[in-house]
Design an enzyme around this catalytic site. Structure first.
Site, PDB file in Angstrom:
ATOM      1  N   SER A  90     -47.821  15.678   4.965  1.00 45.18           N
ATOM      2  CA  SER A  90     -48.684  16.681   4.827  1.00 45.18           C
ATOM      3  C   SER A  90     -50.100  16.421   5.275  1.00 45.18           C
ATOM      4  CB  SER A  90     -48.710  16.875   3.063  1.00 45.18           C
ATOM      5  OG  SER A  90     -49.877  17.716   2.809  1.00 45.18           O
ATOM      6  N   TYR A 132     -50.962  12.878  -4.677  1.00 41.28           N
ATOM      7  CA  TYR A 132     -50.341  13.517  -3.690  1.00 41.28           C
ATOM      8  C   TYR A 132     -50.632  12.850  -2.198  1.00 41.28           C
ATOM      9  CZ  TYR A 132     -48.037  17.424  -0.743  1.00 41.28           C
ATOM     10  OH  TYR A 132     -47.342  18.131  -0.112  1.00 41.28           O
ATOM     11  N   LYS A 141     -48.355  11.213   0.552  1.00 37.59           N
ATOM     12  CA  LYS A 141     -47.877  11.680   1.593  1.00 37.59           C
ATOM     13  C   LYS A 141     -48.527  10.710   2.887  1.00 37.59           C
ATOM     14  CE  LYS A 141     -45.553  15.339   0.703  1.00 37.59           C
ATOM     15  NZ  LYS A 141     -44.143  15.245   1.266  1.00 37.59           N
TER      16      LYS A 141
END
Length: 207
Positions: free
Chosen positions: A48, A61, A65
């Site tokens: 991401s 997150y 990622k």
């Protein structure tokens, strides 16, 4: 979206276990199967932009990622000799996950209604999930045998390659450094070499 001070242990563990441990577990199983079959294989992970650059309010997150892309590079090195390529897609698609980002909510709603993504938005690398699929199909094919260890941005009309982390400046000091000498280096020759730690502002203008 939670900043560091508002992220609980449970919040962090839920995201890391889902994204990072989930990728690790599936990747390990796939690599074992490829080794048993002896015919090579393709591992395609999902990163991401949040794992590549700063992403405010996404501690867990971003960590997950970013770590997935780091694992990808290591796995690519580990499995090259058995013909397994390992790459990571870094998609930028207009999905519900990005609907809270300023300027994107209306675009996500339009895509959900089946409306086309405006051309000037597509040119900036934002599209629908369908725009990411061809890159994945290519990476899963025999044609991609020479492509491994890469983080590949995909979205809208655009594909791009992310760099591997690399040193951008250095200073040497015979005999090592004192804290005062380190401070002088950062106030002097290293000052103009510090990379920008913030992503470029999102510009969805029509020009």
């Amino acid at each position: 979206m939670k900043t560091l001070r508002n992220t609980t242990d449970d919040d962090f563990d839920l995201v890391v276990n889902s994204h990072l441990r989930g990728t690790f577990t599936c990747g390990r199983a796939a690599a074992a199967r490829f080794r048993e079959q002896g015919e090579g294989g393709r591992l395609i992970l999902v990163g991401s932009p949040a794992g590549q650059r700063a992403s405010f309010g996404q501690t867990a997150y971003s960590a997950s990622k970013g770590a997935i892309v780091a694992m990808m590079r290591t796995w690519a090195a580990e499995h090259a000799r058995i013909g397994v390529t390992v790459n990571a897609i870094v998609p930028t698609a207009l999905t519900r996950m990005v609907a809270t980002i300023p300027g994107l909510g209306e675009l996500v709603d339009a895509v959900d209604r089946g409306e086309p993504v405006p051309e000037h938005v597509r040119r900036r690398g934002l599209g629908s999930p369908d725009d990411v699929a061809p890159v994945i199909v290519y990476l899963a094919s025999a044609a991609s045998a020479e492509v491994t260890g890469q983080a590949i941005a995909a979205g809208g009309d655009r594909i791009a390659l992310w760099t591997h982390p690399t040193e951008v400046a250095e200073q040497l000091h015979a005999g090592g450094w004192s804290p005062e000498e380190v401070a002088e280096a950062f106030a002097g020759p290293l000052k103009g070499e510090l990379p920008d730690h913030l992503p470029a502002p999102l510009d969805l203008g029509g020009n």
